[in-house]
Design a protein around this motif. Sequence first.
Motif, PDB file in Angstrom:
ATOM      1  N   LEU A  71      -8.793   0.350   4.214  1.00 50.94           N
ATOM      2  CA  LEU A  71      -8.612   0.984   5.512  1.00 50.94           C
ATOM      3  C   LEU A  71      -7.460   0.355   6.276  1.00 50.94           C
ATOM      4  O   LEU A  71      -6.623   1.070   6.867  1.00 50.94           O
ATOM      5  N   CYS A  72      -7.378  -0.965   6.260  1.00 53.77           N
ATOM      6  CA  CYS A  72      -6.274  -1.630   6.970  1.00 53.77           C
ATOM      7  C   CYS A  72      -4.928  -1.261   6.367  1.00 53.77           C
ATOM      8  O   CYS A  72      -3.933  -1.119   7.089  1.00 53.77           O
ATOM      9  N   GLY A  73      -4.891  -1.112   5.050  1.00 59.14           N
ATOM     10  CA  GLY A  73      -3.643  -0.663   4.441  1.00 59.14           C
ATOM     11  C   GLY A  73      -3.218   0.705   4.947  1.00 59.14           C
ATOM     12  O   GLY A  73      -2.033   0.960   5.182  1.00 59.14           O
ATOM     13  N   LYS A  74      -4.187   1.588   5.146  1.00 58.20           N
ATOM     14  CA  LYS A  74      -3.875   2.914   5.673  1.00 58.20           C
ATOM     15  C   LYS A  74      -3.477   2.848   7.144  1.00 58.20           C
ATOM     16  O   LYS A  74      -2.598   3.596   7.598  1.00 58.20           O
ATOM     17  N   ILE A  75      -4.107   1.965   7.900  1.00 59.29           N
ATOM     18  CA  ILE A  75      -3.760   1.810   9.315  1.00 59.29           C
ATOM     19  C   ILE A  75      -2.304   1.371   9.462  1.00 59.29           C
ATOM     20  O   ILE A  75      -1.541   1.900  10.285  1.00 59.29           O
ATOM     21  N   PHE A  76      -1.902   0.387   8.636  1.00 63.73           N
ATOM     22  CA  PHE A  76      -0.555  -0.182   8.751  1.00 63.73           C
ATOM     23  C   PHE A  76       0.442   0.451   7.800  1.00 63.73           C
ATOM     24  O   PHE A  76       1.600   0.043   7.753  1.00 63.73           O
ATOM     25  N   ASP A  77      -0.026   1.451   7.025  1.00 65.77           N
ATOM     26  CA  ASP A  77       0.825   2.157   6.066  1.00 65.77           C
ATOM     27  C   ASP A  77       1.470   1.186   5.073  1.00 65.77           C
ATOM     28  O   ASP A  77       2.663   1.258   4.790  1.00 65.77           O
ATOM     29  N   GLN A  78       0.641   0.269   4.546  1.00 68.87           N
ATOM     30  CA  GLN A  78       1.112  -0.725   3.588  1.00 68.87           C
ATOM     31  C   GLN A  78       0.094  -0.851   2.456  1.00 68.87           C
ATOM     32  O   GLN A  78      -1.107  -0.638   2.652  1.00 68.87           O
ATOM     33  N   SER A  79       0.574  -1.229   1.290  1.00 71.05           N
ATOM     34  CA  SER A  79      -0.346  -1.515   0.187  1.00 71.05           C
ATOM     35  C   SER A  79      -1.095  -2.811   0.466  1.00 71.05           C
ATOM     36  O   SER A  79      -0.655  -3.649   1.263  1.00 71.05           O
ATOM     37  N   ILE A  80      -2.217  -2.984  -0.197  1.00 72.60           N
ATOM     38  CA  ILE A  80      -2.940  -4.247  -0.079  1.00 72.60           C
ATOM     39  C   ILE A  80      -2.077  -5.395  -0.578  1.00 72.60           C
ATOM     40  O   ILE A  80      -2.082  -6.493   0.001  1.00 72.60           O
ATOM     41  N   THR A  81      -1.295  -5.150  -1.628  1.00 69.69           N
ATOM     42  CA  THR A  81      -0.381  -6.185  -2.124  1.00 69.69           C
ATOM     43  C   THR A  81       0.551  -6.661  -1.025  1.00 69.69           C
ATOM     44  O   THR A  81       0.766  -7.876  -0.844  1.00 69.69           O
ATOM     45  N   THR A  82       1.113  -5.747  -0.267  1.00 69.37           N
ATOM     46  CA  THR A  82       2.013  -6.127   0.829  1.00 69.37           C
ATOM     47  C   THR A  82       1.276  -6.953   1.869  1.00 69.37           C
ATOM     48  O   THR A  82       1.795  -7.966   2.360  1.00 69.37           O
ATOM     49  N   MET A  83       0.044  -6.551   2.208  1.00 70.28           N
ATOM     50  CA  MET A  83      -0.724  -7.300   3.203  1.00 70.28           C
ATOM     51  C   MET A  83      -1.108  -8.688   2.705  1.00 70.28           C
ATOM     52  O   MET A  83      -1.331  -9.607   3.499  1.00 70.28           O
ATOM     53  N   LEU A  84      -1.153  -8.858   1.378  1.00 70.62           N
ATOM     54  CA  LEU A  84      -1.468 -10.163   0.795  1.00 70.62           C
ATOM     55  C   LEU A  84      -0.242 -11.060   0.650  1.00 70.62           C
ATOM     56  O   LEU A  84      -0.362 -12.202   0.219  1.00 70.62           O
ATOM     57  N   GLY A  85       0.930 -10.530   1.001  1.00 74.32           N
ATOM     58  CA  GLY A  85       2.129 -11.362   0.933  1.00 74.32           C
ATOM     59  C   GLY A  85       3.283 -10.758   0.170  1.00 74.32           C
ATOM     60  O   GLY A  85       4.370 -11.337   0.119  1.00 74.32           O
ATOM     61  N   GLY A  86       3.057  -9.601  -0.447  1.00 69.89           N
ATOM     62  CA  GLY A  86       4.149  -8.932  -1.140  1.00 69.89           C
ATOM     63  C   GLY A  86       4.073  -9.074  -2.645  1.00 69.89           C
ATOM     64  O   GLY A  86       3.334  -9.892  -3.199  1.00 69.89           O
ATOM     65  N   THR A  87       4.890  -8.280  -3.324  1.00 64.30           N
ATOM     66  CA  THR A  87       4.827  -8.177  -4.772  1.00 64.30           C
ATOM     67  C   THR A  87       5.460  -9.377  -5.460  1.00 64.30           C
ATOM     68  O   THR A  87       6.618  -9.721  -5.211  1.00 64.30           O
ATOM     69  N   VAL A  88       4.695 -10.011  -6.326  1.00 67.69           N
ATOM     70  CA  VAL A  88       5.200 -11.044  -7.232  1.00 67.69           C
ATOM     71  C   VAL A  88       5.356 -10.461  -8.629  1.00 67.69           C
ATOM     72  O   VAL A  88       6.305 -10.764  -9.339  1.00 67.69           O
ATOM     73  N   HIS A  89       4.405  -9.610  -9.028  1.00 62.67           N
ATOM     74  CA  HIS A  89       4.407  -8.990 -10.360  1.00 62.67           C
ATOM     75  C   HIS A  89       4.427  -7.474 -10.211  1.00 62.67           C
ATOM     76  O   HIS A  89       3.612  -6.908  -9.491  1.00 62.67           O
ATOM     77  N   GLU A  90       5.329  -6.829 -10.933  1.00 60.98           N
ATOM     78  CA  GLU A  90       5.384  -5.368 -10.925  1.00 60.98           C
ATOM     79  C   GLU A  90       4.348  -4.747 -11.861  1.00 60.98           C
ATOM     80  O   GLU A  90       3.879  -3.629 -11.632  1.00 60.98           O
ATOM     81  N   SER A  91       3.989  -5.469 -12.913  1.00 57.78           N
ATOM     82  CA  SER A  91       3.008  -4.976 -13.882  1.00 57.78           C
ATOM     83  C   SER A  91       2.393  -6.175 -14.591  1.00 57.78           C
ATOM     84  O   SER A  91       2.840  -7.317 -14.427  1.00 57.78           O
ATOM     85  N   PHE A  92       1.376  -5.890 -15.426  1.00 57.61           N
ATOM     86  CA  PHE A  92       0.661  -6.957 -16.112  1.00 57.61           C
ATOM     87  C   PHE A  92       0.366  -6.563 -17.547  1.00 57.61           C
ATOM     88  O   PHE A  92       0.101  -5.389 -17.837  1.00 57.61           O
ATOM     89  N   ARG A  93       0.372  -7.552 -18.408  1.00 63.40           N
ATOM     90  CA  ARG A  93      -0.210  -7.344 -19.729  1.00 63.40           C
ATOM     91  C   ARG A  93      -1.698  -7.058 -19.535  1.00 63.40           C
ATOM     92  O   ARG A  93      -2.338  -7.652 -18.663  1.00 63.40           O
ATOM     93  N   LEU A  94      -2.227  -6.144 -20.329  1.00 63.58           N
ATOM     94  CA  LEU A  94      -3.650  -5.828 -20.217  1.00 63.58           C
ATOM     95  C   LEU A  94      -4.379  -6.216 -21.492  1.00 63.58           C
ATOM     96  O   LEU A  94      -3.780  -6.378 -22.559  1.00 63.58           O
ATOM     97  N   TYR A  95      -5.687  -6.398 -21.353  1.00 63.46           N
ATOM     98  CA  TYR A  95      -6.533  -6.480 -22.535  1.00 63.46           C
ATOM     99  C   TYR A  95      -7.600  -5.403 -22.442  1.00 63.46           C
ATOM    100  O   TYR A  95      -7.962  -4.955 -21.351  1.00 63.46           O
TER     101      TYR A  95
END
Length: 411
Positions: free
Chosen positions: A99-123
């Motif tokens: 909800l806060c991401g929608k209020i501020f029009d930002q991703s949760i990643t941005t609210m947590l400090g911004g993108t460090v990783h664009e993608s991840f290896r998965l298992y």
Amino acid sequence: MRIIGLETVQLEDFGNLVWVRVHTDEGLIGLGETFRNPEAVCAYIHETCAPRLIGEDPRARTRLAQALRFDVGNRFQGFPTRSIEIRGNSAVDIALWDLCGKIFDQSITTMLGGTVHESFRLYNTCANSNYNNKVRTGYDSQIYSRKTQAPQEITRHEDLLMQVYEPARLARELLDEGITAMKIWPFDVPARESGGRWITAEQMKEGLWVLEQIRDEVGDAMDILMEYHGLWTLPPALEIARATEEFGIFWQEDAVKLDNFDDLQRYAEVSRTRIAGSENLGTLPWYREMFARGTIDVANFDVAWTGGLTEAQRTSHMALAHDRTIAPHDCTGPVTLLANLQLMAAMPNALIAETVRSHLEGFYKEVMTDVPRVENGRIFPTSGPGLGAALNSDVMSRPDLRRRISGRACD
């Protein structure tokens, strides 16, 4: 802005999951999720969470998280996790972040400090399309044994059957899709049979046969993650650890009961493999104890079981302070995966993302407006405000829908 209502959403087809929607007086909705004991969780959310949250400012996430944990009569101490209350609190917390991401029009990643990783290896956790999303009585997960005759045909995505009966085929199929890591649990059947107190030589060979099949088929191209679900006592757990090490195991996960701190420490001292823990008991106070003892290398907490994204952020920072990695658990629902990826994208110590291909390519798509993109064995967080996706309109019009609203809904 104020919270005007809390809503629980359930579908009979996926009855083990509970989705929580937090409604506001400005028409924005946040989405959260948890699973298991769904009826009790829903009752707690409406009986306890809703009266405390309705009328509050949803942007005060930390204060509200503290209030749910300590101010509504729970007063949890020690290492609380997986209780009805903590599950309900987790779902609400994830919804408040969304909800806060929608209020501020930002991703949760941005609210947590911004993108460090664009993608991840998965298992790939080698479950199946019904794993964890169906309400079950007795033992709450599906389990298969080669003592029972294999089905005449095992179709694609029935990875739980394949890991038991056709592990070589499973490893090859995953590798051909670009997936280079898989999680299996070939020792759960003997653990259930003995109560985790012993393992016979025959049972050991049966479990090791799965590893032999995988290595013979794909060599070292596939990383193997071992899951034990906390079913073993220490002596047989150490026997299994020594026997499996020759196969180059990527990690050993929840080999012993996770509240047996001394046993877990002894296991870590003897094992030469990376230790992962714990989806079952992975709260901040527990990790404080585990990191201090040097027992855990990978924190694989479940955001829907251990306090939501607020607790997960704190735990991730604690892991970083101890030079340890995170790999949040998701063998459950789509919102948990979305939350995991938003968190991991902002954390320097994110290691690898857990997925279940039968879920990601199956019911996740059935219920969500979007799912994370997967390419060449890597997974990408969804984009957009908050989690980057929501329950789709089809969910809210399904005949097996169950909705309950405390307060008012804004849609």
